[in-house]
Design a protein around this motif. Structure first.
Motif, PDB file in Angstrom:
ATOM      1  N   ALA A   7       0.922  -1.252  -0.163  1.00  0.00           N
ATOM      2  CA  ALA A   7       0.020  -0.113  -0.063  1.00  0.00           C
ATOM      3  C   ALA A   7       0.788   1.211   0.107  1.00  0.00           C
ATOM      4  CB  ALA A   7      -0.826   0.067   1.048  1.00  0.00           C
ATOM      5  N   ILE A   8       1.823   1.329   0.877  1.00  0.00           N
ATOM      6  CA  ILE A   8       2.715   2.527   1.170  1.00  0.00           C
ATOM      7  C   ILE A   8       3.259   3.078  -0.304  1.00  0.00           C
ATOM      8  CG2 ILE A   8       4.515   3.713   2.403  1.00  0.00           C
ATOM      9  CD1 ILE A   8       1.996   3.188   3.780  1.00  0.00           C
ATOM     10  N   PRO A  34      -6.559  12.472  -6.022  1.00  0.00           N
ATOM     11  CA  PRO A  34      -5.774  11.542  -5.226  1.00  0.00           C
ATOM     12  C   PRO A  34      -5.802  12.104  -3.856  1.00  0.00           C
ATOM     13  CG  PRO A  34      -4.499  11.530  -7.309  1.00  0.00           C
ATOM     14  CD  PRO A  34      -5.533  12.498  -7.512  1.00  0.00           C
ATOM     15  N   ALA A  35      -5.585  13.620  -3.896  1.00  0.00           N
ATOM     16  CA  ALA A  35      -5.763  14.309  -2.550  1.00  0.00           C
ATOM     17  C   ALA A  35      -6.944  14.109  -1.514  1.00  0.00           C
ATOM     18  CB  ALA A  35      -5.686  15.592  -2.753  1.00  0.00           C
ATOM     19  N   TYR A  36      -8.068  13.426  -2.221  1.00  0.00           N
ATOM     20  CA  TYR A  36      -9.245  13.107  -1.380  1.00  0.00           C
ATOM     21  C   TYR A  36      -9.401  11.857  -0.883  1.00  0.00           C
ATOM     22  CZ  TYR A  36     -11.040  17.448  -3.670  1.00  0.00           C
ATOM     23  OH  TYR A  36     -11.100  18.695  -3.980  1.00  0.00           O
ATOM     24  N   LEU A  38       2.831   6.598  -2.156  1.00  0.00           N
ATOM     25  CA  LEU A  38       4.041   7.551  -2.476  1.00  0.00           C
ATOM     26  C   LEU A  38       3.994   7.856  -3.982  1.00  0.00           C
ATOM     27  CD1 LEU A  38       6.754   5.934   0.009  1.00  0.00           C
ATOM     28  CD2 LEU A  38       5.581   7.955   0.157  1.00  0.00           C
ATOM     29  N   ARG A  39       3.562   6.778  -4.883  1.00  0.00           N
ATOM     30  CA  ARG A  39       3.810   6.856  -6.177  1.00  0.00           C
ATOM     31  C   ARG A  39       2.863   7.962  -6.600  1.00  0.00           C
ATOM     32  NH1 ARG A  39       3.099   2.129  -7.353  1.00  0.00           N
ATOM     33  NH2 ARG A  39       5.238   1.591  -7.173  1.00  0.00           N
TER      34      ARG A  39
END
Length: 491
Positions: free
Chosen positions: A212-213, A385-387, A217-218
């Protein structure tokens, strides 16, 4: 027959059906959003399964995985961003169709092929798993040692494009599996004085971190511009005729995906790429591949979901993960007090058949739910993606903490998330490391047990016919990259 009746009773309960429907909708949403994969969706579902009984928990995982694998084709077709690695095999054809104003044709073919391939995979699972289980009841520690080694070898060598990088990832996973107190000698290893590490590294936080991480990050590092919602025509118009025209591709892809998916460590990724290559080789019009051709989408799409179902064969029969998703499933089965292996077919056969039925139901639901997500895709793809990334990260933290109710699980998740990101940035596959963590203990335990039985005589590993056959298979897997490299050098 009574076992099948009991399994139907277990599945067709209101709570199980509601769980399957909700998990299906969640899987469709996760798969349709670029950057959120089926493996990540299953990983995020783990904390919720802590509060479920075994049947709804496993049914939810099966439904979410089947839906997310198909929904990964949606961003691939509309944005040329594959939702899953397997979708990358036919993303060019699907995207060309969408650019030509036919997104509904590409996604309709993908949906129909995924449903057909998934059903074929479930049928193979229902037929092959009980037969293999009867055969596996005669296995000793020697056979299980070779099976574990076969699964690790396939994951490191066959299912990755770079065998050396796959082996490096595998060795890292085996080292992580050795952390903690040795089961045989009772000595702590690689604990560095930490009491938390005495029990070893918990598999689920490590898996959540490594899968997931890096995705989070990507997606943070890749800004997305404004997306224009695509036009979407009728999905079912001409779908039946198109699938009938590609019936050979449909059947061949389903069977190939089901057989490849049953190999330990192979999974849907390699099945989709192999099926696409076979489709191009057998096609009368290979020059159309990559330019919006039906055959590649149908054959690889069927192989994709067929492999997803059949990957449960080695998982349930031998306790060896068929892919990354079933590696997570093994952890869930252990958390529910169920030990995967041939004994599960004699101790709780109704539970096994309930899993089969849940998988069958999930693949049938692909048609109505797939139609809904295709219609809604134009709106889902505009989510920034910010949401959703902060919500995903919060779920990772909660899931890692919930394993032992300690902050150490969160630390493990973050450390392995950084390691996973470093792996992927350098082209090192993550899946062999995860399988190494899962199978490392099994490999070591069966090796030491066999050596104790034989008083240190290595001939015990080839003394039985099945063990000798498995040993030859493992040697063939190891020799394959060498033979391939020699052929390439000669040409």
């Amino acid at each position: 027959m009574s076992v099948l009746t009991d399994a139907l009773t277990l599945v067709f309960q209101p709570d199980v059906l509601i769980t399957v429907i909700l998990a299906s909708l969640l899987g469709l949403t996760i798969g349709a959003i670029p950057g959120l994969t089926a493996v990540m969706g299953v990983a995020l579902l783990i904390p919720i399964t802590f509060f479920m009984d075994p049947v709804p928990a496993i049914s939810a995982i099966a439904a979410l995985a089947a839906m997310a694998i198909f929904a990964g084709d949606i961003p691939g077709a509309l944005l040329r961003i594959p939702g899953t690695p397997a979708s990358a095999a036919y993303v060019q054809d699907a995207h060309v169709m969408a650019k030509e104003g036919r997104p509904e044709r590409a996604l309709g073919l993908s949906m129909g092929a995924a449903c057909f391939g998934g059903v074929v995979g479930v049928i193979l699972l229902m037929v092959a798993a009980p037969l293999l289980a009867r055969f596996a009841t005669n296995f000793s520690s020697v056979e299980y040692f070779w099976l574990a080694l076969l699964g690790l070898s396939c994951a490191a060598i066959i299912s990755t494009g770079a065998p050396l990088k796959g082996i490096l990832s595998l060795l890292f996973g085996l080292w992580v599996a050795s952390i903690g107190i040795d089961e045989v000698a009772g000595q702590p290893r690689f604990t560095f004085g930490s009491t938390e590490l005495m029990g070893g590294v918990s598999f689920i936080p490590a898996m959540i971190g490594m899968f997931a991480i890096p995705e989070i990050l990507r997606n943070v590092a890749l800004p997305r511009g404004k997306i224009t919602p695509p036009r979407m025509g009728p999905v079912f118009q001409g779908l039946g005729a198109n699938l009938r025209r590609c019936k050979a591709n449909l059947l061949r892809g389903s069977l190939a995906g089901s057989m490849i998916g049953a190999l330990p460590g192979a999974g849907a990724d390699i099945a989709a790429w192999v099926a696409y290559a076979v489709a191009k080789r057998r096609s009368k019009t290979p020059e159309k591949f990559g330019h919006g051709h039906d055959e590649g989408i149908v054959e690889a799409g069927a192989a994709n979901n067929g492999a997803l179902s059949s990957a449960w064969v080695p998982t349930l029969v031998f306790g060896i993960p068929g892919d990354s998703i079933t590696a997570i499933v093994i952890g869930v089965l252990y958390l529910k007090g169920l030990e995967p292996g041939p004994i599960i077919f004699t101790k709780t056969p109704e539970l096994v058949y309930a899993i089969f039925i849940a998988f069958f139901l999930a693949n049938l639901l692909l048609i109505p739910f797939g139609w809904l997500i295709i219609r809604a895709a134009r709106h889902l793809l505009t989510i920034r993606p910010a949401y959703y990334l902060p919500v995903v990260f919060a779920c990772c933290i909660v899931g890692s903490f919930a394993i032992n109710n300690t902050a150490f699980g969160v630390v493990v998740m973050l450390v392995f998330g950084l390691i996973g990101w470093l792996f992927e940035e350098n082209g090192i596959p993550v899946a062999p490391a995860i399988l190494g963590i899962v199978l490392g203990g099994m490999l070591e335990f069966n090796f030491v047990t066999s050596m104790l039985k034989s008083d240190g005589n290595l001939m015990i590993f080839v003394s039985r016919p099945v063990a000798a056959a498995l040993a030859l298979t493992v040697l063939a897997v190891w020799a394959w990259p060498i033979v391939k490299h020699a052929r390439r050098s000669r040409t």
